[in-house]
Design a protein around this motif. Structure first.
Motif, PDB file in Angstrom:
ATOM      1  N   ARG A  60       0.825  -1.207   0.000  1.00  0.00           N
ATOM      2  CA  ARG A  60       0.000   0.000   0.000  1.00  0.00           C
ATOM      3  C   ARG A  60       0.862   1.261   0.000  1.00  0.00           C
ATOM      4  N   ARG A  63       2.252   1.782  -3.475  1.00  0.00           N
ATOM      5  CA  ARG A  63       1.218   2.322  -4.381  1.00  0.00           C
ATOM      6  C   ARG A  63       1.010   3.805  -4.133  1.00  0.00           C
ATOM      7  N   ALA A  64       0.949   4.195  -2.866  1.00  0.00           N
ATOM      8  CA  ALA A  64       0.747   5.601  -2.542  1.00  0.00           C
ATOM      9  C   ALA A  64       1.918   6.445  -3.047  1.00  0.00           C
ATOM     10  N   GLU A  65       3.097   5.932  -2.916  1.00  0.00           N
ATOM     11  CA  GLU A  65       4.295   6.640  -3.404  1.00  0.00           C
ATOM     12  C   GLU A  65       4.268   6.759  -4.929  1.00  0.00           C
ATOM     13  N   ALA A  66       3.807   5.738  -5.593  1.00  0.00           N
ATOM     14  CA  ALA A  66       3.757   5.751  -7.063  1.00  0.00           C
ATOM     15  C   ALA A  66       2.727   6.758  -7.573  1.00  0.00           C
ATOM     16  N   ARG A  67       1.694   7.005  -6.789  1.00  0.00           N
ATOM     17  CA  ARG A  67       0.646   7.955  -7.212  1.00  0.00           C
ATOM     18  C   ARG A  67       1.113   9.403  -7.118  1.00  0.00           C
ATOM     19  N   LYS A  68       2.159   9.654  -6.367  1.00  0.00           N
ATOM     20  CA  LYS A  68       2.625  11.041  -6.171  1.00  0.00           C
ATOM     21  C   LYS A  68       3.265  11.596  -7.420  1.00  0.00           C
TER      22      LYS A  68
END
Length: 68
Positions: A60, A63-68
């Motif tokens: 998770r 994924r959050a890091e990739a969305r930035k």
């Protein structure tokens, strides 16, 4: 889950998937697309193992890091 636990859950998911493939390959009812109690159990185990990987905090966070 810590990263080592994530790796363990990924390994578990892979192991269950390999069991699933081996079962399909050797099971006459599965090959004939008929009902098979054993494959139903293996599919449940596979779904649970994949869910454990998807729900891992490390994944998770990635994924959050990739969305930035």
């Amino acid at each position: 889950m810590s990263p080592p636990e994530t790796c363990a859950s990924e390994r578990r998911a892979q192991e269950v998937y390999e069991v699933y493939l081996a079962h399909i390959d050797g099971c006459a009812p599965c090959q004939a697309e008929e009902d098979c109690v054993e494959v139903a159990r293996i599919r449940r185990d596979l779904r649970a193992a994949r869910a454990a990987v998807r729900e891992s905090p490390a994944l998770r966070a990635a994924r959050a890091e990739a969305r930035k």
